[in-house]
Design a protein around this motif. Structure first.
Motif, PDB file in Angstrom:
ATOM      1  N   SER A 184      13.326 -72.917  -9.315  1.00  0.00           N
ATOM      2  CA  SER A 184      13.848 -71.558  -9.192  1.00  0.00           C
ATOM      3  C   SER A 184      12.934 -70.726  -8.299  1.00  0.00           C
ATOM      4  CB  SER A 184      13.940 -70.935 -10.591  1.00  0.00           C
ATOM      5  OG  SER A 184      13.779 -69.546 -10.526  1.00  0.00           O
ATOM      6  N   SER A 185      13.553 -69.866  -7.484  1.00  0.00           N
ATOM      7  CA  SER A 185      12.732 -68.976  -6.666  1.00  0.00           C
ATOM      8  C   SER A 185      12.156 -67.873  -7.550  1.00  0.00           C
ATOM      9  CB  SER A 185      13.573 -68.371  -5.545  1.00  0.00           C
ATOM     10  OG  SER A 185      14.696 -67.728  -6.097  1.00  0.00           O
ATOM     11  N   CYS A 212       4.518 -72.555 -12.537  1.00  0.00           N
ATOM     12  CA  CYS A 212       4.780 -71.741 -11.356  1.00  0.00           C
ATOM     13  C   CYS A 212       3.738 -71.980 -10.274  1.00  0.00           C
ATOM     14  CB  CYS A 212       4.760 -70.252 -11.711  1.00  0.00           C
ATOM     15  SG  CYS A 212       6.024 -69.801 -12.897  1.00  0.00           S
ATOM     16  N   GLY A 269       7.534 -71.070  -6.228  1.00  0.00           N
ATOM     17  CA  GLY A 269       8.633 -71.010  -7.181  1.00  0.00           C
ATOM     18  C   GLY A 269       8.257 -71.478  -8.569  1.00  0.00           C
TER      19      GLY A 269
END
Length: 264
Positions: free
Chosen positions: A84-85, A99, A103
């Motif tokens: 996920s961005s 993280c 991302g």
DNA sequence: AGCTCTGTTATCTG
DNA sequence: ACAGATAACAGAGC
């Protein structure tokens, strides 16, 4: 969802993380799928390191990080991996996330039958190297297959194919597909197979694993229309070969679909 | 409301 | 001791 090819596909979701420094790890040790994780260990062993290698074996995944640790991931019934961005939008079922600057890399699992575990050590863990050969491995030959048949004579074929210590990665839909392609009834006992039937089963085992990897494993597309796969869950589904109705029954503890007019 | 689901494991039974 | 069968886990969809 995840069997052999789904697992191979999902593992690639974390590929973009390779080489980037881990800045933060979020997880909840109260969740069943993360219960073996210890916050202090995760912080000291993962933060500041980066993902180096990704491996799969049957339904298992292993992520090797710089420093001295590996993360093993099993997707259970409903697990999935995501990239996920930032900023992260978290779902309530995101139980483990790390993280980087680029991302967030997420393990999601509503039913929590999956598992995330940390292994500390110089190299790939011993238990990983000792896993039995995968079905598509050259080591997995007819001789090995016959030795499994010898040791598991009393099992119905369906239950036999689901043994992960013999056929890593084969799950419910693949087992049904293998039996349909080899034209064998799921409730036949291993001991009742002729040597010709054992060879049919061996060949279909390889063919279904290969076919799944070439479709599902590449881009999550469905296997060919000619397979049982596309018909087995349709209400009133028919056999792609004979056109007759498919049967459904619990065998080896799992719902099993087969074609009575095609499989003997 | 009750049953199902592409998985694994602890715990029975024989 | 061992092979096989069963229940339990947790949530969503029908």
């Amino acid at each position: 969802m995840p069997e052999l090819a789904e697992v191979a596909f999902h593992s690639k979701a974390w590929l973009p993380a390779i080489g980037d420094v881990i800045e933060e790890v979020l997880f909840n040790a109260d969740k069943r799928c993360c219960k073996s994780l210890v916050a202090e260990r995760i912080q000291s062993d993962l933060v500041g390191e980066s993902l180096e290698e990704l491996h799969t074996h049957g339904k298992r995944m292993l992520f090797k990080f710089s420093g001295q640790c590996c993360l093993s991931v099993h997707l259970g019934m409903t697990g999935s991996l995501h990239c996920s961005s930032l900023p992260l939008s978290r779902s309530k079922f995101d139980h483990f996330t790390f993280c980087t600057k680029e991302g967030g890399f997420i393990f999601r699992d509503p039913r929590q039958f999956g598992k995330v575990e940390l292994f500390v050590g110089e190299e790939i863990p011993e238990w990983w190297r000792l896993l039995p050969p995968e079905v598509l491995d050259l080591m997995f030959n007819f001789e090995l297959f016959e030795s499994y048949c010898e040791r598991r004579k009393r099992r119905p074929l369906k239950a036999f194919l689901l043994l992960q210590e013999c056929f890593p990665g084969v799950g419910n839909w693949m087992a049904d597909e293998i039996l349909w392609q080899s034209r064998l009834k799921p409730n036949r006992l291993v001991s009742a197979l002729s040597s010709e039937e054992r060879l049919q089963l061996f060949n279909s085992l390889k063919a279904v694993c290969r076919g799944a990897m070439d479709t599902v494993g590449v881009d999550y597309s469905d296997p060919p229309e000619s397979w049982l796969f596309r018909h087995r869950w349709k209400p009133g589904g028919n056999c792609p070969q004979t056109g007759d109705p498919l049967a459904r029954e619990t065998i080896g503890g799992r719902t099993t679909c087969w074609s009575p007019s095609w499989q003997a």
